[in-house]
Design a protein around this motif. Structure first.
Motif, PDB file in Angstrom:
ATOM      1  N   GLY A  18       4.117  12.202  -2.918  1.00 18.12           N
ATOM      2  CA  GLY A  18       3.013  12.948  -2.313  1.00 18.12           C
ATOM      3  C   GLY A  18       2.086  12.094  -1.467  1.00 18.12           C
ATOM      4  O   GLY A  18       1.179  12.605  -0.818  1.00 18.12           O
ATOM      5  N   GLU A  19       2.290  10.780  -1.450  1.00 19.98           N
ATOM      6  CA  GLU A  19       1.418   9.905  -0.666  1.00 19.98           C
ATOM      7  C   GLU A  19       1.754  10.027   0.825  1.00 19.98           C
ATOM      8  O   GLU A  19       2.935  10.012   1.188  1.00 19.98           O
ATOM      9  CB  GLU A  19       1.621   8.454  -1.126  1.00 19.98           C
ATOM     10  CG  GLU A  19       0.588   7.481  -0.583  1.00 19.98           C
ATOM     11  CD  GLU A  19       0.755   6.089  -1.194  1.00 19.98           C
ATOM     12  OE1 GLU A  19      -0.254   5.415  -1.399  1.00 19.98           O
ATOM     13  OE2 GLU A  19       1.912   5.681  -1.470  1.00 19.98           O
ATOM     14  N   THR A  20       0.740  10.146   1.648  1.00 22.27           N
ATOM     15  CA  THR A  20       1.009  10.249   3.086  1.00 22.27           C
ATOM     16  C   THR A  20       1.418   8.879   3.622  1.00 22.27           C
ATOM     17  O   THR A  20       1.106   7.844   3.040  1.00 22.27           O
ATOM     18  CB  THR A  20      -0.232  10.712   3.866  1.00 22.27           C
ATOM     19  OG1 THR A  20      -1.248   9.720   3.728  1.00 22.27           O
ATOM     20  CG2 THR A  20      -0.742  12.055   3.353  1.00 22.27           C
ATOM     21  N   ALA A  24       0.230   7.429   6.159  1.00 19.67           N
ATOM     22  CA  ALA A  24      -0.983   6.684   6.512  1.00 19.67           C
ATOM     23  C   ALA A  24      -1.588   6.009   5.289  1.00 19.67           C
ATOM     24  O   ALA A  24      -1.984   4.843   5.334  1.00 19.67           O
ATOM     25  CB  ALA A  24      -1.999   7.629   7.151  1.00 19.67           C
ATOM     26  N   LYS A  25      -1.670   6.766   4.196  1.00 16.37           N
ATOM     27  CA  LYS A  25      -2.237   6.209   2.951  1.00 16.37           C
ATOM     28  C   LYS A  25      -1.374   5.064   2.439  1.00 16.37           C
ATOM     29  O   LYS A  25      -1.887   4.033   1.972  1.00 16.37           O
ATOM     30  CB  LYS A  25      -2.315   7.310   1.874  1.00 16.37           C
ATOM     31  CG  LYS A  25      -3.620   8.083   1.850  1.00 16.37           C
ATOM     32  CD  LYS A  25      -4.236   8.005   0.437  1.00 16.37           C
ATOM     33  CE  LYS A  25      -5.753   8.133   0.465  1.00 16.37           C
ATOM     34  NZ  LYS A  25      -6.188   9.427   0.989  1.00 16.37           N
ATOM     35  N   TYR A  26      -0.056   5.270   2.515  1.00 16.10           N
ATOM     36  CA  TYR A  26       0.884   4.252   2.032  1.00 16.10           C
ATOM     37  C   TYR A  26       0.723   2.954   2.813  1.00 16.10           C
ATOM     38  O   TYR A  26       0.586   1.874   2.230  1.00 16.10           O
ATOM     39  CB  TYR A  26       2.311   4.790   2.143  1.00 16.10           C
ATOM     40  CG  TYR A  26       3.405   3.811   1.770  1.00 16.10           C
ATOM     41  CD1 TYR A  26       3.353   3.090   0.579  1.00 16.10           C
ATOM     42  CD2 TYR A  26       4.505   3.608   2.618  1.00 16.10           C
ATOM     43  CE1 TYR A  26       4.360   2.193   0.244  1.00 16.10           C
ATOM     44  CE2 TYR A  26       5.518   2.729   2.283  1.00 16.10           C
ATOM     45  CZ  TYR A  26       5.438   2.011   1.099  1.00 16.10           C
ATOM     46  OH  TYR A  26       6.433   1.120   0.777  1.00 16.10           O
ATOM     47  N   SER A  27       0.698   3.051   4.153  1.00 15.60           N
ATOM     48  CA  SER A  27       0.602   1.815   4.933  1.00 15.60           C
ATOM     49  C   SER A  27      -0.766   1.160   4.738  1.00 15.60           C
ATOM     50  O   SER A  27      -0.873  -0.068   4.738  1.00 15.60           O
ATOM     51  CB  SER A  27       0.923   2.049   6.413  1.00 15.60           C
ATOM     52  OG  SER A  27      -0.012   2.887   6.992  1.00 15.60           O
ATOM     53  N   GLU A  28      -1.804   1.966   4.541  1.00 10.73           N
ATOM     54  CA  GLU A  28      -3.129   1.391   4.291  1.00 10.73           C
ATOM     55  C   GLU A  28      -3.146   0.657   2.950  1.00 10.73           C
ATOM     56  O   GLU A  28      -3.711  -0.435   2.823  1.00 10.73           O
ATOM     57  CB  GLU A  28      -4.188   2.512   4.308  1.00 10.73           C
ATOM     58  CG  GLU A  28      -5.633   2.026   4.389  1.00 10.73           C
ATOM     59  CD  GLU A  28      -5.908   1.124   5.592  1.00 10.73           C
ATOM     60  OE1 GLU A  28      -5.330   1.345   6.671  1.00 10.73           O
ATOM     61  OE2 GLU A  28      -6.698   0.164   5.437  1.00 10.73           O
ATOM     62  N   ARG A  29      -2.477   1.225   1.946  1.00 14.72           N
ATOM     63  CA  ARG A  29      -2.423   0.599   0.614  1.00 14.72           C
ATOM     64  C   ARG A  29      -1.629  -0.715   0.663  1.00 14.72           C
ATOM     65  O   ARG A  29      -2.013  -1.698   0.042  1.00 14.72           O
ATOM     66  CB  ARG A  29      -1.803   1.583  -0.395  1.00 14.72           C
ATOM     67  CG  ARG A  29      -1.840   1.108  -1.845  1.00 14.72           C
ATOM     68  CD  ARG A  29      -1.546   2.248  -2.815  1.00 14.72           C
ATOM     69  NE  ARG A  29      -0.265   2.902  -2.550  1.00 14.72           N
ATOM     70  CZ  ARG A  29       0.923   2.416  -2.932  1.00 14.72           C
ATOM     71  NH1 ARG A  29       0.996   1.284  -3.595  1.00 14.72           N
ATOM     72  NH2 ARG A  29       2.046   3.074  -2.660  1.00 14.72           N
ATOM     73  N   LEU A  30      -0.510  -0.702   1.422  1.00 13.20           N
ATOM     74  CA  LEU A  30       0.267  -1.946   1.574  1.00 13.20           C
ATOM     75  C   LEU A  30      -0.605  -3.041   2.195  1.00 13.20           C
ATOM     76  O   LEU A  30      -0.592  -4.191   1.776  1.00 13.20           O
ATOM     77  CB  LEU A  30       1.501  -1.702   2.450  1.00 13.20           C
ATOM     78  CG  LEU A  30       2.620  -0.847   1.869  1.00 13.20           C
ATOM     79  CD1 LEU A  30       3.722  -0.654   2.908  1.00 13.20           C
ATOM     80  CD2 LEU A  30       3.202  -1.454   0.602  1.00 13.20           C
ATOM     81  N   TRP A  31      -1.391  -2.626   3.192  1.00 12.87           N
ATOM     82  CA  TRP A  31      -2.275  -3.572   3.865  1.00 12.87           C
ATOM     83  C   TRP A  31      -3.329  -4.111   2.892  1.00 12.87           C
ATOM     84  O   TRP A  31      -3.558  -5.321   2.807  1.00 12.87           O
ATOM     85  CB  TRP A  31      -2.945  -2.877   5.062  1.00 12.87           C
ATOM     86  CG  TRP A  31      -3.938  -3.736   5.764  1.00 12.87           C
ATOM     87  CD1 TRP A  31      -5.292  -3.784   5.562  1.00 12.87           C
ATOM     88  CD2 TRP A  31      -3.659  -4.705   6.779  1.00 12.87           C
ATOM     89  NE1 TRP A  31      -5.866  -4.712   6.384  1.00 12.87           N
ATOM     90  CE2 TRP A  31      -4.901  -5.292   7.138  1.00 12.87           C
ATOM     91  CE3 TRP A  31      -2.494  -5.126   7.418  1.00 12.87           C
ATOM     92  CZ2 TRP A  31      -4.996  -6.277   8.112  1.00 12.87           C
ATOM     93  CZ3 TRP A  31      -2.595  -6.116   8.389  1.00 12.87           C
ATOM     94  CH2 TRP A  31      -3.841  -6.685   8.730  1.00 12.87           C
TER      95      TRP A  31
END
Ligand SMILES: [Zn+2]
Length: 269
Positions: free
Chosen positions: A99-101, A103-110
Motif C-alpha cells: 500500500g505504500e506509494t 513517492a513515499k517509498y523513495s522518500e523513505r529509502l532516502w
C-alpha cells in the motif's frame, strides 16, 4: 517523487589528473583477475584510460573515512556497505511496504540512507555523482605510454614478498595526464564543498589510485579544478544553448563550512 524526477541543479566538475608515479594497467599478462588492483584499462585503440568507477572508488573511499571519523549527526555519516549497509532486507527497511506509494517509498529509502549512499549510490538509490571515464590527453607528448614491469607478489598480511609469485604488469608512465569529469545531479552546494575538499587532498598529492599504491604506483595530483553549475531557474536558458555559470571553490568550501557550523550548533543546543 524521486530525487531524480525533478531538476534542481546540474554541476560539472572538471580537472586534470597528472601522474607523479606509474599507474598499473589491467592486462592479460597479470595473473590477477580484474578488480581493484587494475585501475586502468585499454580501449579498443590500445590507449589506456581510467574507468570512472576507479576514480569514484578513490573519492568514495576518502569520503567514507571522513564521514566515519566526523561526529556531525545522522546527516553526515557512512554505513559499512558490506557488513552493515544502511538499507538491507535484513533490516527490513529496503522493501516497498504493501500500500505504500512510490513517492513515499523513495522518500523513505532516502531518509534511511547514509550520506555516502546518498551521494555515491547503493543498490536502492542511484548515484547523484556520475564519474566519467578519464581519457589520456597527452599521449603525443610521452615517449612511451606504457611499460611492462616485473612484479613480485606481496603477502598482504605479512607485508613480505611471497616466494614464487612473480608476474609482469603493465603501467602507464609517470607524467601521463587524464581528463577527469564528474557530473552532479541535484547535488547541494555543501555536498559539493565536501566532495571538492576531497579533490583538494588529491590536488596536494595525498591520494593514490589502484591497489598497488603500497608499491609506489598510482600517485598523482589533480589540477586545474573547474566547477560549473546550472540551477533550476536557469534551466530553460541552459537548454536553449546557454552555458553553465562558474562556481568558485571558495564558495563551495564556504557552503560546506556553514553547513558544518549549523550541525555543530544544533548538536550542542
Ligand atoms: Zn549507506
Amino acid at each position: 517523487m524521486s530525487r531524480f524526477a525533478r531538476f534542481e541543479s546540474r554541476t560539472l566538475v572538471r580537472a586534470t589528473l597528472e601522474m607523479d608515479t606509474a599507474l598499473s594497467v589491467g592486462s592479460r599478462l597479470s595473473f590477477k583477475p580484474t578488480g581493484t588492483d587494475l585501475p586502468v584499462v585499454k580501449g579498443p585503440d590500445g590507449v589506456p584510460f581510467i574507468p570512472g568507477s576507479s576514480i569514484k572508488g578513490v573519492v568514495r573511499f576518502q569520503a567514507e573515512r571522513i564521514l566515519r571519523s566526523a561526529d556531525l549527526g545522522p546527516d553526515f555519516r557512512a554505513c559499512d556497505p558490506f557488513d552493515d549497509p544502511c538499507l538491507s532486507p535484513n533490516k527490513g527497511n529496503s522493501e516497498k511496504e504493501p500500500g505504500e506509494t512510490e513517492a513515499k517509498y523513495s522518500e523513505r529509502l532516502w531518509e534511511n540512507s547514509c550520506t555516502a549512499c546518498r551521494l555515491f549510490g547503493s543498490p536502492w538509490i542511484g548515484s547523484r555523482l556520475l564519474f566519467k571515464d578519464a581519457s589520456l590527453r597527452n599521449a603525443g607528448d610521452l615517449a612511451v605510454v606504457t611499460q611492462i614491469r616485473d612484479g613480485v607478489g606481496i603477502d598482504r598480511d605479512l607485508g613480505a614478498a611471497a616466494t614464487n609469485i612473480k608476474y609482469d604488469f603493465e603501467t602507464v608512465v609517470p607524467g601521463a595526464q587524464f581528463d577527469v569529469e564528474v557530473i552532479g545531479e541535484n547535488v547541494e552546494l555543501w555536498e559539493l564543498g565536501f566532495v571538492t575538499s576531497i579533490f583538494r587532498l588529491w590536488s596536494e598529492g595525498h591520494l593514490a589510485i589502484g591497489g598497488k599504491s603500497t608499491r609506489g604506483t598510482g600517485w598523482g595530483r589533480l589540477r586545474d579544478l573547474v566547477v560549473q553549475r546550472v540551477e533550476k531557474d536557469e534551466m530553460i536558458d541552459y537548454l536553449v544553448g546557454g552555458t553553465m555559470h562558474p562556481v568558485s571553490l571558495d564558495d563551495l568550501t564556504g557552503a560546506f563550512r556553514s553547513w558544518i557550523q549549523s550541525k555543530q550548533g544544533a548538536s550542542s543546543a
